[in-house]
Design an enzyme around this catalytic site. Structure first.
Site, short mmCIF file in Angstrom:
data_model
loop_
_atom_site.label_atom_id
_atom_site.label_comp_id
_atom_site.label_asym_id
_atom_site.label_seq_id
_atom_site.Cartn_x
_atom_site.Cartn_y
_atom_site.Cartn_z
N HIS A 1 0.83 -1.21 0.00
CA HIS A 1 0.00 0.00 0.00
C HIS A 1 0.87 1.26 0.00
O HIS A 1 0.56 2.24 0.70
CB HIS A 1 -0.93 0.00 1.22
CG HIS A 1 -2.00 -1.05 1.18
ND1 HIS A 1 -3.21 -0.88 0.53
CD2 HIS A 1 -2.04 -2.30 1.71
CE1 HIS A 1 -3.95 -1.97 0.67
NE2 HIS A 1 -3.25 -2.86 1.39
N ASP B 1 -1.04 -5.33 6.02
CA ASP B 1 -2.00 -6.20 5.34
C ASP B 1 -1.77 -6.20 3.84
O ASP B 1 -1.13 -5.30 3.29
CB ASP B 1 -3.43 -5.74 5.64
CG ASP B 1 -3.73 -4.37 5.07
OD1 ASP B 1 -2.82 -3.51 5.10
OD2 ASP B 1 -4.85 -4.14 4.60
N GLU B 2 -2.28 -7.20 3.18
CA GLU B 2 -2.33 -7.29 1.72
C GLU B 2 -0.98 -6.99 1.06
O GLU B 2 -0.92 -6.34 0.01
CB GLU B 2 -3.42 -6.36 1.17
CG GLU B 2 -4.80 -6.75 1.66
CD GLU B 2 -5.88 -5.77 1.29
OE1 GLU B 2 -7.03 -6.20 1.05
OE2 GLU B 2 -5.62 -4.55 1.24
N ALA B 3 0.09 -7.48 1.68
CA ALA B 3 1.44 -7.29 1.12
C ALA B 3 1.72 -8.40 0.12
O ALA B 3 2.70 -9.15 0.23
CB ALA B 3 2.47 -7.27 2.23
N HIS B 4 0.88 -8.51 -0.89
CA HIS B 4 0.95 -9.64 -1.82
C HIS B 4 2.20 -9.62 -2.69
O HIS B 4 2.60 -10.66 -3.21
CB HIS B 4 -0.30 -9.65 -2.73
CG HIS B 4 -1.59 -9.66 -1.99
ND1 HIS B 4 -1.79 -10.38 -0.84
CD2 HIS B 4 -2.77 -9.01 -2.23
CE1 HIS B 4 -3.04 -10.19 -0.40
NE2 HIS B 4 -3.64 -9.35 -1.23
#
Length: 534
Positions: A277, A340-343
């Protein structure tokens, strides 16, 4: 059976608003409502039965007090400066609706609204209070100024929405179930001016919410000026979802928000999301990218595509300087570092990065808060996890959070299919998203934080938080439509005893808040399953 279930549910849910301070029996003053046109209707709720959040105990008893032209607020001859400030703020909050002068005076002798600190006040704890009404006035007693403030917010609900009138005699003794009762605002996807956030602080504090989590950065925008990296706000702040102009707060504006919230006993928890992000930061400084090339600013709503360069020492200088400035601006104990969401960050790199990021937070004297994905890495001692999963979240992911909670990491519960205020109420809701499903008002309220995650002891639950993400929310009207009335139910889940929780009773008390929401010009969702106007 349907009539019996509904009636029993109402009695159980309103039991905590019974007739005695030491016990909480059902009121017994309402007939069943079988839902049929022309069928019996429950008796109207009295003032002590309308309170949101439901207090630990409340009882109407004896003659009341006339709140009118002669009313004064008394803070005590030896009151501290902070108690006097609580009195002045309460006077300010009551003057507008009532039209009364409400002078704030020293001394406890005489009629009026009395604020009293008592370090031995039973059943109140650090944030609770006792409110007693009789013909001579209304006495607010607490161990701390925080408790006096909360008592004042309860008093606001006992008084008429507009004008003056008699507050029935009675007693409320109250204290919160959970220490952390929060709401989150996302100013990164769409930027909002300080005035809107301060308005929300006022609205939240009325219902004893004590934490404002501010999501300051994301792929779409960077919203706080940072002296050591000025382009973050100057350039990275100049975009938002849909291609709007964006914007950012100066340091002085952020300080103003922190001070404004603190006056209402709301702590600000700022979030700088990392290692994902981060497109707004990388667009501002090419050197924050592993390839040294700055991407374009981003105005869409996809997630998981950006990542800080975990192997570059410049990355850690960057987060140290940014978090250092933020820590200096923030007197509260927490800094939120996302996670979060550290893809786009490999698992091993993610764990290594979060190790170092947590060390940075500790060096600046703060406690880490991170989204629950930190549980899959190595949470630092005392780190707080914020759970945002939902019914379909994988069992292994939930188990990692439960294991972390049992190991001593406090957990904030923000289940997306219950607490996310940006989820649509139903298919007709215009703003909002639905990836976690529709979240009508009843679903948002009808869960117990103490037993929500199987295996997580209630002692590990720090509290609850209601996030409002703004991918589709760009104005005050949509913000308030999505937040209200659901945020009131989440405030109750954080404050009220388990014995007070129950949809049928809450729905009636929520309906009684309608005129107060109207008086504040809040564009709330008139949920069809709430008996508005009853």
């Amino acid at each position: 059976m349907r009539v019996l279930r509904r009636t029993l549910g109402t009695l159980l849910a309103l039991g905590a608003l019974g007739v005695c301070v030491s016990c909480t029996p059902a009121r017994g003053d309402a007939g069943p409502d079988d839902g049929r046109p022309g069928g019996p209707r429950p008796a109207a709720l009295g003032p002590y039965e309308r309170l949101v959040p439901a207090p630990a105990s409340a009882r109407a008893d004896g003659p009341g007090y006339l709140f009118g032209a002669g009313t004064v607020i008394r803070t005590g001859a030896d009151a501290s400066e902070e108690v006097r400030r609580v009195g002045e703020l309460l006077a300010e909050q009551l003057r507008g609706p009532s039209g009364l002068p409400l002078p704030v005076v020293d001394g406890q002798d005489g009629d009026g609204i009395r604020l009293l600190l008592d370090g031995a006040a039973e059943g109140t704890g650090e944030e609770g209070y006792r409110l007693r009404t009789d013909p001579t006035g209304i006495t607010l007693t607490a161990r701390t100024p925080t408790g006096l403030f909360h008592a004042g917010q309860t008093l606001r609900q006992l008084l008429p929405v507009r004008g003056t009138g008699t507050v029935p005699g009675g007693t409320v003794t109250d204290a919160p179930r959970f220490a952390y009762r929060g709401a989150m605002v996302d100013v990164a996807r769409h930027f909002f001016p300080l005035e809107q956030v301060e308005r929300y602080v006022d609205q939240l504090a009325r219902y004893k919410v004590n934490t404002l989590h501010v999501h300051l950065t994301d792929d779409q925008g960077w919203r706080l000026a940072v002296d050591s990296w000025p382009k973050l706000a100057e350039y990275g702040g100049g975009s938002e979802v849909g291609g709007g102009p964006g914007g950012h707060w100066t340091k002085e504006e952020y300080r103003e928000l922190v001070a404004y919230a603190a006056e209402r006993y709301v702590d600000v928890v700022p979030e700088i999301d990392m290692p994902g992000h981060v497109n707004a930061a990388q667009a501002s400084y090419a050197e924050l990218n592993c390839d040294g090339k700055a991407p374009e600013r981003y105005t869409g709503i996809k997630v998981g595509f950006s990542s800080l360069c975990v192997g570059d020492e410049l990355t850690y200088r960057f987060i140290d300087e940014v978090l250092g400035e933020l820590a200096e601006l923030t007197p509260g104990k927490y800094l939120h570092i996302g996670g979060d969401e550290a893809h786009s960050t490999p698992a091993a790199d993610y764990a290594a990065f979060m190790d170092r990021a947590q060390q940075v937070v500790a060096r600046h004297g703060k406690t880490v808060v991170a989204w629950h994905q930190l549980a899959t890495a190595r949470p630092a001692p005392g780190a707080v996890l914020q759970y945002w999963g939902h019914d379909r979240t994988a069992a292994a992911e939930k188990a990692a959070v439960v294991a972390a909670g049992k190991a001593g990491h406090p957990v904030i519960l923000s289940p997306a299919d219950r607490a996310y205020l940006d989820m649509k109420y139903d298919a007709t809701t215009k703003p909002g998203l639905a990836w976690a499903g529709y979240v009508p008002v009843e679903r948002s309220y009808s869960w117990d934080p103490g037993s929500y995650l199987a295996g997580l002891p209630e002692s590990a639950v720090l509290g609850v938080e209601a996030p409002l993400w703004t991918e589709t929310i760009a104005n005050r009207g949509d913000w308030e439509l999505m937040a209200f009335p659901r945020v009131l139910g989440l405030a109750e889940l954080g404050w009220s005893p388990k014995s007070a929780l129950g949809w049928d009773g809450y729905a009636r008390r929520l309906a009684a808040q309608g005129p107060r929401l109207d008086a504040q010009d809040i564009a709330y969702h008139r949920a069809p399953d709430v008996p508005w106007g009853e």
